[in-house]
Structures are given as C-alpha cells and as structure tokens.
Write a protein that holds these residues in place. Structure first.
Motif, short mmCIF file in Angstrom:
data_model
loop_
_atom_site.label_atom_id
_atom_site.label_comp_id
_atom_site.label_asym_id
_atom_site.label_seq_id
_atom_site.Cartn_x
_atom_site.Cartn_y
_atom_site.Cartn_z
N GLN A 67 0.84 -1.19 0.00
CA GLN A 67 0.00 0.00 0.00
C GLN A 67 0.88 1.24 0.00
O GLN A 67 1.83 1.35 0.78
N THR A 68 0.61 2.20 -0.90
CA THR A 68 1.33 3.47 -0.95
C THR A 68 0.33 4.61 -0.83
O THR A 68 -0.89 4.38 -0.86
N PRO A 69 0.79 5.86 -0.71
CA PRO A 69 -0.16 6.98 -0.61
C PRO A 69 -1.08 7.12 -1.82
O PRO A 69 -2.11 7.78 -1.72
N THR A 70 -0.71 6.50 -2.95
CA THR A 70 -1.53 6.67 -4.15
C THR A 70 -2.20 5.40 -4.63
O THR A 70 -2.86 5.41 -5.66
N GLY A 71 -2.05 4.29 -3.93
CA GLY A 71 -2.73 3.08 -4.39
C GLY A 71 -2.15 1.82 -3.78
O GLY A 71 -1.19 1.83 -3.02
N MET A 72 -2.76 0.71 -4.17
CA MET A 72 -2.40 -0.61 -3.66
C MET A 72 -1.88 -1.48 -4.80
O MET A 72 -2.49 -1.56 -5.86
N THR A 73 -0.71 -2.13 -4.56
CA THR A 73 -0.16 -3.08 -5.51
C THR A 73 -0.43 -4.48 -4.99
O THR A 73 -0.04 -4.82 -3.89
N ASN A 74 -1.10 -5.30 -5.81
CA ASN A 74 -1.51 -6.64 -5.40
C ASN A 74 -0.95 -7.64 -6.41
O ASN A 74 -1.15 -7.49 -7.61
N GLU A 78 8.98 12.16 -2.10
CA GLU A 78 8.55 13.04 -1.01
C GLU A 78 7.15 13.59 -1.21
O GLU A 78 6.47 13.93 -0.24
N SER A 79 6.70 13.71 -2.45
CA SER A 79 5.37 14.24 -2.72
C SER A 79 4.28 13.18 -2.62
O SER A 79 3.10 13.49 -2.73
N GLY A 80 4.68 11.92 -2.41
CA GLY A 80 3.73 10.82 -2.38
C GLY A 80 3.52 10.16 -3.73
O GLY A 80 2.74 9.21 -3.85
N ARG A 81 4.20 10.65 -4.76
CA ARG A 81 4.09 10.06 -6.08
C ARG A 81 4.68 8.66 -6.06
O ARG A 81 5.75 8.42 -5.52
N THR A 82 3.96 7.71 -6.67
CA THR A 82 4.36 6.31 -6.65
C THR A 82 4.71 5.84 -8.05
O THR A 82 4.02 6.17 -9.02
N SER A 97 -4.12 -0.48 -7.92
CA SER A 97 -5.48 0.05 -7.81
C SER A 97 -5.54 1.20 -6.82
O SER A 97 -4.75 1.28 -5.88
N GLU A 98 -6.51 2.07 -7.05
CA GLU A 98 -6.82 3.16 -6.14
C GLU A 98 -8.31 3.40 -6.24
O GLU A 98 -8.82 3.85 -7.28
N GLY A 99 -9.04 3.10 -5.14
CA GLY A 99 -10.49 3.20 -5.18
C GLY A 99 -11.05 2.25 -6.22
O GLY A 99 -10.75 1.05 -6.23
N GLU A 100 -11.84 2.77 -7.14
CA GLU A 100 -12.44 1.95 -8.19
C GLU A 100 -11.55 1.85 -9.42
O GLU A 100 -11.86 1.13 -10.36
N GLN A 101 -10.43 2.59 -9.44
CA GLN A 101 -9.51 2.55 -10.57
C GLN A 101 -8.56 1.36 -10.43
O GLN A 101 -8.14 1.02 -9.33
N GLU A 102 -8.19 0.77 -11.56
CA GLU A 102 -7.24 -0.35 -11.53
C GLU A 102 -6.55 -0.45 -12.88
O GLU A 102 -7.17 -0.31 -13.94
N PRO A 132 -1.10 11.41 -6.00
CA PRO A 132 -2.25 11.35 -5.09
C PRO A 132 -3.47 12.04 -5.68
O PRO A 132 -3.39 13.12 -6.24
N GLU A 133 -4.61 11.33 -5.59
CA GLU A 133 -5.91 11.86 -5.99
C GLU A 133 -5.97 12.21 -7.48
O GLU A 133 -6.66 13.13 -7.88
N GLN A 134 -5.23 11.47 -8.31
CA GLN A 134 -5.28 11.68 -9.74
C GLN A 134 -5.59 10.36 -10.45
O GLN A 134 -5.46 9.28 -9.88
N THR A 135 -5.99 10.47 -11.72
CA THR A 135 -6.32 9.29 -12.50
C THR A 135 -5.08 8.44 -12.73
O THR A 135 -4.00 8.96 -13.03
#
Length: 495
Positions: A225-232, A244-248, A260-265, A278-281
């Motif tokens: 899990q990262t600030p911008t999504g989950m890797t599974n 440092e900005s949270g960019r993954t 994935s992040e929310g409903e995006q995958e 963070p919080e982007q498509t």
C-alpha cells in the motif's frame, strides 16, 4: 510482540488447568477475532456441566447392583468378590469415559487452534543483509538497531538510513528489499499450512524491490500500500518507489501486478511501469528503460546518458543534484511514439555502464531486429533466449555504436518466468526425493532444459541437481531464490 500461535497455546494450556481466560488480552490485528472466538469456545467447554447419566440408566445400574448383591448372598466368597469387583469396574469405566470425552474435546480444540494459527515461521520475516536499519513497534514508538537474523512481525515499522539497506525473507521464500531512506509498516503478516502467505505492507517512503514466490494456499495475498494506491500480486518481481510528494512508481520485471486506487485499476505486465499522483487518474502502463553511466550532457529538458537522449520533466525525481560528468542511474518509461521520459535520475558511485529497455519483439529476420519502433543490431555475439518469437515481450541490454546504432548485448524473454513457474507436464506424478539420491531429471521434454542449464551454470552445480528440484514440482523461480538465499545465509539449499 509474541507470535499468535504462542499466545493461543499459552491461553489454551491455562484453560486446561482450570483458569478462565480473558480473550480481550490475546492479540491485536486481523487475527484477534477468530482466535478470541476459539478462546471463548474453550472457556465454554471448560465451564460446561459434565454429562449426566439418564434416569433410566441410573435405575438400570441400581437394579443390576441389587441383583449382584442378592446373588452374592448365596455365593462362595470367590464369587462374591468377583461380582463386587465387576460392579466397581463397570462404574469406573463409565466415569473414565466421561473424563476421556472431556479431555478429547479440549485436546481437539487445542490442536484446531494451533492448526488455524498456521506454522510459527509464517508470523515473522527474517532480516538478512541489514545495514543502517532500525526497527520500531507501532505501540511504543521506540527505535532500536537491527542485525541479520532478527525477526520482524506484524505491527512493526522498519526504516533504513541514507546508507542503509535491509532484506526481509518470508517463510516460504519471498523477499522484500529496502533501499536507502525507505520506511515500511508491516500491517499484516501471517500464513497457514500449505505455504499460504498473507502479507500487507504500508510503504511510507523510499523504494522496495519485491520477489514474490508464486502464492499457494487458500486466501494468500501479497500487497504493498502506498499513498496513491495498492499493488496486489500473485507471484512476480516488481519494485515500488514513493517520493517526497507521495508520487508512486510501480515497475514490473517479471510476471504482473494489479495497481489500484479506489475503483480505478491498471494491470502492469512484465517490463512495464506506471506512475501515480495522489488523488489523480491512474496512468496506463508503458514499457520502460534504464540507463547507468556518465551524465554526458544537459540541454534544457533533454539529457543524455550512454549516448541515449531522454526527457526530464517537473515530475522527474532528481536525487543527489545530478550534474554533467557525474555517474547516474536513470529509470523511465517509453511513451507512445517512442519518447523516453525519466521518472528518476539518481547520482551513484558505481562507474559501471549499462543500458536496457523493454518492449514487444516486432521483427527478428536478419539484422537489425525491431523491438517496438526501435531497431537493434543482432549478431552471433548477442546472447539471446533460444525460444524467442515475434510478439514476445523482451528486455534488451544494449550499447550505442559509433554510428549511432544500438547493438544488442542480450535479449531476454520476459514471459519466461511465467512459463518456468508452471508445473512440468508429466503423465505420472514424479517421486518426491528430498535428498536427490536418484532424482528424476527429464520431465520437460527438452534435454537440456535451457533455464535449468542456465541456473546450473550460474550457481556452478550439476545440471541434474537443478532438474532434480524442478521435477519435484519446484518452479525455476523458487529454485533460483533458494540458491540465492543459500549463498547469502550459508544455509543448505534443501533447508
């Protein structure tokens, strides 16, 4: 924090000794609910009324005793002694039966609890190659340095310094490598019998490289899990970097992962990478490139390393203030149209020079070959897999010649790791022979098997030794990990 199975065993033993247990103090985390249910069940069995004979059975036993006494009045002393003893034995057997039932229930519950908790080794990972690393617990926040052989369990935080690194080895062979300036939280770590593994890592910062053995057993997962999504993942080699900005940035070497992040995958395949803010498509994955060598020039946003030009943008992560003449490593993506965009440029001390890129093999007749829209020179000096075919995803290691053409030093099929991990096709189940005294070594239809021969050459062992493991249904990826761990730890490969 004690292992869950240790705590559960301690509670169940206390219950057997007649002590009522408060399950609320057992464990923290995802396992507490089902384990506490076992504790409550054990308490209920312990405090339940013992079984009582039915009234009809009591009357029958009283009648039998009366008949025995009546008969004994006219019997010989030996007959009387036998009759009385027989009655006592019958009543004693009945009581022993009740005790045995209660003992069996508690014993079965204990065994079930231990089975549910899984193998002890699954609840912690072992540290190897640790240097400049520190470990803390989420509850107390106290940091302490770590050494090789230390165990890291659920609920702990692991951090590396500017020159630090550490490798976590999980009980079934998967590994997580922390680069410098990396911090992770072990949110969940357990497993069950059958090599099942459940890992969830919260990556706060830095870079990790994950080598995941194909997961087995019911309910297995490996997540970062990262600030911008989950890797599974289900079994692969991939890296995750958080700036440092949270960019993954998620890059896959072998296999595939779901990011994935929310409903995006998005599905990231072998040789591909993607980035997320963070919080982007989420962006569609692209094939990637890597350069290591001298930074030769900087012209606006166009930089050059190893005679390869790439673009540096405002989102490129620059580490160590790279300047012309410095040794750097570059990681980036090849965009649609062939433009190379750098995701990271970092200053390094290593003067080794190498360049790689990934893509789809489009043409391979004569020379040059075509990988996506890039022409590469191939000759007898190029090391390449024997079973390459048009349409394969490949990784190319290359140099730039004096005339500007790209010469392929090596071409590797990225799909190979997936084929390797599949079970060998055999008509009969090969015998398991752990000591390889008389191993089955021809179970693939190819002799020698190219990957098996490559591993034998790499680790300087007999080809039959490698194939002996493979024909026992170990994948080549698992075999490779076992030999690597053996070199690093001194343990035997079979261990």
């Amino acid at each position: 924090m004690s292992n869950i199975d240790d705590r559960l065993q301690e509670k169940l033993l206390a219950i057997e000794m007649g002590k009522n247990q408060d399950s609320s103090e057992l464990v923290y985390g995802d396992q507490s609910h089902k384990v506490n249910q076992l504790i409550a069940l054990a308490n209920a069995i312990r405090t339940a009324e013992h079984p009582k004979p039915q009234l009809s059975r009591l009357k029958a036993e009283a009648s039998m005793k009366s008949k025995i006494e009546n008969r004994s009045q006219g019997s010989s002393p030996l007959q009387t002694l036998f009759a009385n003893n027989w009655a006592k034995i019958a009543l004693g057997s009945l009581m022993v039966g009740y005790v045995a039932i209660a003992f069996f229930a508690v014993t079965a519950l204990t065994a079930f609890g231990i089975w549910l908790a899984g193998p002890r080794a699954a609840h912690a990972a072992t540290l190897i190659e640790s240097e400049g690393a520190a470990l803390s617990n989420e509850q107390n926040g106290l940091w302490q340095s770590v050494a090789d052989g230390d165990r890291v369990a659920e609920g702990q935080i692991l951090r590396t310094g500017a020159d630090g690194s550490a490798t976590l080895v999980f009980y079934e062979g998967s590994r997580l490598v922390l680069s410098p300036n990396t911090e992770i939280v072990v949110n969940n770590l357990d497993g069950s019998w059958g090599k099942a593994l459940r890992v969830e890592i919260d990556q706060i910062s830095g870079r990790t490289t994950n080598s995941v053995v194909p997961l087995q057993g019911w309910g297995s997962y490996y997540r970062v899990q990262t600030p911008t999504g989950m890797t599974n993942v289900l079994g692969t080699v991939f890296s995750v970097a958080v700036d440092e900005s949270g960019r993954t940035r998620v890059a896959v070497d072998k296999g595939e992962v779901r990011f994935s992040e929310g409903e995006q995958e998005v599905l990231v395949g072998a040789g591909q990478a993607t980035t997320a803010q963070p919080e982007q498509t989420l962006l569609a994955p692209s094939y990637q490139f890597s350069l290591q060598g001298e930074l030769m020039s900087i012209s606006g946003n166009l930089w050059m390393v190893n005679d390869v030009v790439f673009t540096v943008t405002s989102e490129t992560n620059l580490e160590g203030d790279p300047q012309v003449g410095m040794q750097v490593i570059v990681e980036g993506r090849i965009m649609e149209g062939g433009d190379r965009v750098a995701d990271r440029v970092a200053v390094i001390d290593d003067e080794d020079s190498r360049s790689t890129f990934t893509g789809v093999l489009r043409a391979m007749e004569g020379s040059p070959w075509l990988v996506d829209n890039i022409a590469i020179v191939v000759d007898q000096g190029t090391e390449r897999d024997d079973d390459l075919d048009v349409g394969d995803s490949v990784k190319v290691t290359f140099i730039v010649l004096g005339d500007g053409s790209w010469y392929a030093l090596e071409i590797e099929a990225l799909k190979e790791i997936l084929d390797d991990e599949q079970e060998p096709e055999t008509s009969e189940e090969p015998p398991l022979d752990s000591d390889l005294a008389d191993p089955v070594t021809d179970c693939t239809g190819a002799n020698p098997q190219p990957k098996g021969q490559a591993l034998a050459d790499r680790y300087q062992v007999e080809y039959e030794e490698i194939m002996g493991w493979f024909c026992q249904r170990f994948g080549f990826g698992e075999i490779d990990l076992a030999y690597q761990l053996s070199e690093q730890t001194g343990m035997l490969v079979e261990d």
